[in-house]
Design a protein around this motif. Structure first.
Motif, PDB file in Angstrom:
ATOM      1  N   GLU A   9       0.816  -1.207   0.000  1.00  0.00           N
ATOM      2  CA  GLU A   9       0.000   0.000   0.000  1.00  0.00           C
ATOM      3  C   GLU A   9       0.857   1.268   0.000  1.00  0.00           C
ATOM      4  N   LEU A  10       1.958   1.238   0.743  1.00  0.00           N
ATOM      5  CA  LEU A  10       2.854   2.404   0.742  1.00  0.00           C
ATOM      6  C   LEU A  10       3.471   2.629  -0.631  1.00  0.00           C
ATOM      7  N   VAL A  11       3.883   1.550  -1.288  1.00  0.00           N
ATOM      8  CA  VAL A  11       4.435   1.671  -2.649  1.00  0.00           C
ATOM      9  C   VAL A  11       3.385   2.235  -3.582  1.00  0.00           C
ATOM     10  N   GLY A  12       2.158   1.718  -3.489  1.00  0.00           N
ATOM     11  CA  GLY A  12       1.085   2.212  -4.352  1.00  0.00           C
ATOM     12  C   GLY A  12       0.781   3.671  -4.113  1.00  0.00           C
ATOM     13  N   ALA A  13       0.809   4.082  -2.842  1.00  0.00           N
ATOM     14  CA  ALA A  13       0.545   5.491  -2.517  1.00  0.00           C
ATOM     15  C   ALA A  13       1.595   6.395  -3.121  1.00  0.00           C
ATOM     16  N   GLN A  14       2.857   5.968  -3.114  1.00  0.00           N
ATOM     17  CA  GLN A  14       3.921   6.796  -3.703  1.00  0.00           C
ATOM     18  C   GLN A  14       3.770   6.874  -5.207  1.00  0.00           C
ATOM     19  N   GLU A  15       3.407   5.762  -5.821  1.00  0.00           N
ATOM     20  CA  GLU A  15       3.256   5.753  -7.282  1.00  0.00           C
ATOM     21  C   GLU A  15       2.106   6.640  -7.728  1.00  0.00           C
ATOM     22  N   GLU A  16       1.105   6.822  -6.849  1.00  0.00           N
ATOM     23  CA  GLU A  16      -0.039   7.659  -7.186  1.00  0.00           C
ATOM     24  C   GLU A  16       0.193   9.127  -6.865  1.00  0.00           C
ATOM     25  N   SER A  17       1.251   9.421  -6.123  1.00  0.00           N
ATOM     26  CA  SER A  17       1.527  10.815  -5.771  1.00  0.00           C
ATOM     27  C   SER A  17       1.929  11.600  -7.008  1.00  0.00           C
ATOM     28  N   GLU A  18       1.848  12.933  -6.894  1.00  0.00           N
ATOM     29  CA  GLU A  18       2.113  13.789  -8.054  1.00  0.00           C
ATOM     30  C   GLU A  18       3.534  13.641  -8.554  1.00  0.00           C
ATOM     31  N   VAL A  19       4.503  13.627  -7.658  1.00  0.00           N
ATOM     32  CA  VAL A  19       5.892  13.514  -8.085  1.00  0.00           C
ATOM     33  C   VAL A  19       6.747  12.920  -6.968  1.00  0.00           C
ATOM     34  N   SER A  20       7.583  11.972  -7.352  1.00  0.00           N
ATOM     35  CA  SER A  20       8.584  11.415  -6.447  1.00  0.00           C
ATOM     36  C   SER A  20       9.901  11.441  -7.191  1.00  0.00           C
ATOM     37  N   LEU A  21      10.913  12.071  -6.603  1.00  0.00           N
ATOM     38  CA  LEU A  21      12.142  12.365  -7.336  1.00  0.00           C
ATOM     39  C   LEU A  21      13.367  11.824  -6.619  1.00  0.00           C
ATOM     40  N   ILE A  22      14.386  11.521  -7.415  1.00  0.00           N
ATOM     41  CA  ILE A  22      15.733  11.351  -6.880  1.00  0.00           C
ATOM     42  C   ILE A  22      16.586  12.464  -7.487  1.00  0.00           C
ATOM     43  N   THR A  23      17.646  12.855  -6.796  1.00  0.00           N
ATOM     44  CA  THR A  23      18.511  13.951  -7.251  1.00  0.00           C
ATOM     45  C   THR A  23      19.898  13.407  -7.561  1.00  0.00           C
ATOM     46  N   GLU A  36      17.512  -0.834 -16.952  1.00  0.00           N
ATOM     47  CA  GLU A  36      17.427  -0.306 -18.318  1.00  0.00           C
ATOM     48  C   GLU A  36      16.731   1.048 -18.338  1.00  0.00           C
ATOM     49  N   LYS A  37      15.625   1.155 -17.589  1.00  0.00           N
ATOM     50  CA  LYS A  37      14.899   2.426 -17.560  1.00  0.00           C
ATOM     51  C   LYS A  37      15.711   3.503 -16.842  1.00  0.00           C
ATOM     52  N   LEU A  38      16.417   3.102 -15.781  1.00  0.00           N
ATOM     53  CA  LEU A  38      17.269   4.058 -15.072  1.00  0.00           C
ATOM     54  C   LEU A  38      18.341   4.610 -15.994  1.00  0.00           C
ATOM     55  N   GLN A  39      18.969   3.758 -16.769  1.00  0.00           N
ATOM     56  CA  GLN A  39      20.026   4.196 -17.684  1.00  0.00           C
ATOM     57  C   GLN A  39      19.469   5.160 -18.728  1.00  0.00           C
ATOM     58  N   THR A  40      18.263   4.876 -19.225  1.00  0.00           N
ATOM     59  CA  THR A  40      17.631   5.769 -20.212  1.00  0.00           C
ATOM     60  C   THR A  40      17.387   7.147 -19.606  1.00  0.00           C
ATOM     61  N   CYS A  41      16.905   7.176 -18.361  1.00  0.00           N
ATOM     62  CA  CYS A  41      16.656   8.468 -17.705  1.00  0.00           C
ATOM     63  C   CYS A  41      17.950   9.232 -17.459  1.00  0.00           C
ATOM     64  N   LEU A  42      18.994   8.527 -17.041  1.00  0.00           N
ATOM     65  CA  LEU A  42      20.288   9.181 -16.820  1.00  0.00           C
ATOM     66  C   LEU A  42      20.827   9.790 -18.105  1.00  0.00           C
ATOM     67  N   GLU A  43      20.733   9.058 -19.199  1.00  0.00           N
ATOM     68  CA  GLU A  43      21.260   9.546 -20.474  1.00  0.00           C
ATOM     69  C   GLU A  43      20.488  10.749 -20.989  1.00  0.00           C
ATOM     70  N   ALA A  51       9.232   7.378 -13.943  1.00  0.00           N
ATOM     71  CA  ALA A  51       9.801   7.229 -15.287  1.00  0.00           C
ATOM     72  C   ALA A  51      10.912   6.188 -15.299  1.00  0.00           C
ATOM     73  N   ALA A  52      11.670   6.093 -14.209  1.00  0.00           N
ATOM     74  CA  ALA A  52      12.767   5.128 -14.131  1.00  0.00           C
ATOM     75  C   ALA A  52      12.332   3.823 -13.469  1.00  0.00           C
ATOM     76  N   ASP A  53      11.025   3.711 -13.159  1.00  0.00           N
ATOM     77  CA  ASP A  53      10.491   2.522 -12.491  1.00  0.00           C
ATOM     78  C   ASP A  53      11.292   2.189 -11.228  1.00  0.00           C
ATOM     79  N   ILE A  54      11.494   3.210 -10.415  1.00  0.00           N
ATOM     80  CA  ILE A  54      12.181   3.044  -9.131  1.00  0.00           C
ATOM     81  C   ILE A  54      11.115   2.839  -8.059  1.00  0.00           C
ATOM     82  N   ARG A  55      11.110   1.653  -7.447  1.00  0.00           N
ATOM     83  CA  ARG A  55      10.079   1.294  -6.473  1.00  0.00           C
ATOM     84  C   ARG A  55      10.685   1.244  -5.076  1.00  0.00           C
ATOM     85  N   PRO A  56      10.062   1.939  -4.120  1.00  0.00           N
ATOM     86  CA  PRO A  56      10.582   1.906  -2.746  1.00  0.00           C
ATOM     87  C   PRO A  56      10.247   0.583  -2.064  1.00  0.00           C
ATOM     88  N   ASP A  57      11.048   0.206  -1.098  1.00  0.00           N
ATOM     89  CA  ASP A  57      10.827  -1.001  -0.303  1.00  0.00           C
ATOM     90  C   ASP A  57      10.887  -0.596   1.170  1.00  0.00           C
TER      91      ASP A  57
END
Length: 494
Positions: free
Chosen positions: A56-70, A130-137, A85-91
């Motif tokens: 449920e916590l993962v789902g709540a984050q995915e539904e939020s407006e924006v979750s970012l890494i810097t 793969e998605k992370l690498q695409t976002c980094l590039e 966009a990078a399919d980064i899922r919290p645990d």
């Protein structure tokens, strides 16, 4: 009676044991399930397992407006990546287990009194590589890095020469992606690539090493050459790296040339061109000046005997010697490169060499405006003379100038006081006049008292004017004689 008491005792003990057993059962239950009135990150958790709450916590984050890494680059700039966009899922499972161990199993009864809300951070993040690498590039600084040319080159810019180092601090994209994934697995969402060793230097080729040698010579020469400051009077002109770099000989590709000793080579033609440009800005001899007359208009007056003229040959010789000394890693001393008429005064504290250029002719003041704000103005149309000192009008008088009716009109032009004499006899073909104050400004044309005149100003000059001099009342002339110095500009016009 004894039988009743025994029954009651057994009944009470049974109740206590049942209660304790219930409490123990609930305590054991809440080791793996969340107690009543528990909220985490806005999610209602009562009775749910760690796995259920985590989903449920993962789902709540995915539904939020924006979750970012810097992502922080080598320059300290931060760039953001959307977790979705990078399919980064919290645990959150490790954090949830710790929460239950510390709070729920022992203190769950506190929740009966009021709801307990908590905020937990994810302990780690799962990544789609793969998605992370695409976002980094797709980040701008990574795209710029991809376009950045390899190799070392010395190039000319508006500020002087610069070293384009394509081998230093290169981002390794594969290492960067692996490091980001590693940090996310530890729960870090602000990731400094430099701290992770994601930047590395490429090996230099022989050509690259040669370019670095050239750069060392050029930067040293520019630093030493920029210590020269031309003192032009009202203006100071520092020989910035942008200026001194233009004095060097270069190859067709713009790279500076080194001589057999590995030193940069000064281009004589470039030095001469710079000196000529300087002279063009400051030389006034023979030019025309737009002068703001006291009467209110602007008049064009040509420089006659007065004016400024740089000694271009002496300045070229000075600069060539000074720059060549710097090209050879030797700082010029106070008099080594000053030239015959120029001066060079080094500022010992900062290593600055202030150079006053040599002049063929020098004005009363130096600078782009070589007349300044102390001068004599003679308006032959108005038959007025003014003396300004430091911009203030100190003296104003009517005068009589040369007789225009007889072709003896006082010549126009910018001249200067070249002498001051008392009690002189002025002689000409048809006159001999005694004057108390004689101030010549051009040949035998000068400013003097005229005791034989009772009136000044008006139209007298047209028919009864002088032989060309500026006739002035004696009382005023005595003041002007004391005020005006030799060298003072004299602007004469109609």
């Amino acid at each position: 009676m004894k039988r009743i008491l025994r029954f009651l005792t057994i009944f009470l003990l049974s109740g206590i044991l049942l209660g304790l057993g219930g409490l123990l059962a609930l305590t054991l239950y809440y080791r793996n399930n969340f107690p009543v009135n528990t909220w985490i990150n806005g999610v209602y958790c009562t009775g749910k397992s760690i796995e259920q709450v985590n989903e449920e916590l993962v789902g709540a984050q995915e539904e939020s407006e924006v979750s970012l890494i810097t992502i922080v680059d080598a320059d300290g700039a931060g760039w953001e990546i959307d977790m979705r966009a990078a399919d980064i899922r919290p645990d959150y499972r490790d954090a949830l287990r710790a929460y239950l161990k510390q709070n729920a199993s022992v203190y769950w009864m506190d929740n009966l009194q009021k709801p307990v809300s908590s905020e937990l951070a994810a302990g780690k993040y799962a990544v789609d590589r793969e998605k992370l690498q695409t976002c980094l590039e797709g980040l701008p600084f990574v795209e710029e890095e991809r376009k950045r040319a390899e190799g070392v080159r010395v190039r000319k810019s508006e500020e002087g020469f610069v070293l384009q180092d394509g081998n230093a601090d290169r981002l390794n994209p594969e290492k960067a992606c692996a490091y980001v994934e590693e940090c996310l697995a530890k729960g870090q969402t602000a990731i400094d690539l430099a701290a992770g060793g994601c930047y590395e230097d490429l090996p230099d080729s022989a050509y690259d090493r040669r370019q670095r040698d050239i750069w060392e010579e050029v930067s040293g020469y520019a630093e030493r050459g920029s210590r020269i400051v031309y003192d032009m009077g009202a203006e100071q002109i520092p020989l910035t790296p942008a200026v001194t770099s233009g004095f060097l000989k270069t190859e067709r590709d713009g790279c500076p040339v080194l001589d057999e000793e590995g030193k940069v080579v000064v281009d004589e033609g470039a030095v001469q061109a710079w000196v000529e440009a300087l002279a063009a800005d400051y030389d006034t001899c023979g030019t025309e000046k737009q002068f703001a007359a006291t009467r209110g208009d602007t008049v064009a007056v040509r420089y006659a005997t007065y004016g400024t003229k740089l000694d271009a040959e002496a300045e070229k010789a000075y600069l060539l010697e000074a720059l060549q000394n710097r090209a050879g890693n030797q700082a010029a001393g106070p008099g080594e490169a000053a030239g015959a008429q120029g001066t060079a005064d080094p500022d010992v504290s900062g290593g600055t060499e202030v150079h006053v250029p040599a002049y063929i002719q020098k004005g009363y003041v130096r600078g782009l405006d070589d007349i300044g704000d102390t001068y004599i103005e003679i308006d032959m149309t108005e038959q007025k003379m003014y003396y300004y000192a430091d911009g203030e009008l100190e003296l104003e008088t009517d005068v009589v100038t040369g007789n225009t009716g007889l072709g003896r009109g006082t010549p126009e032009g910018i001249n200067f006081i070249y002498a001051k004499q008392r009690n002189q006899i002025l002689r000409g073909a048809d006159y001999e006049s005694f004057v108390k104050y004689w101030v010549p400004v051009k040949g035998n044309i000068g400013i003097h008292d005229a005791s034989w005149r009772s009136r000044f100003g008006g139209q007298i000059y047209q028919t009864g004017g002088s032989h060309g001099c500026i006739n002035t009342p004696t009382s005023v002339m005595s003041q002007l004689y004391e005020m005006a110095e030799i060298g003072t500009p004299v602007i004469m016009f109609y």
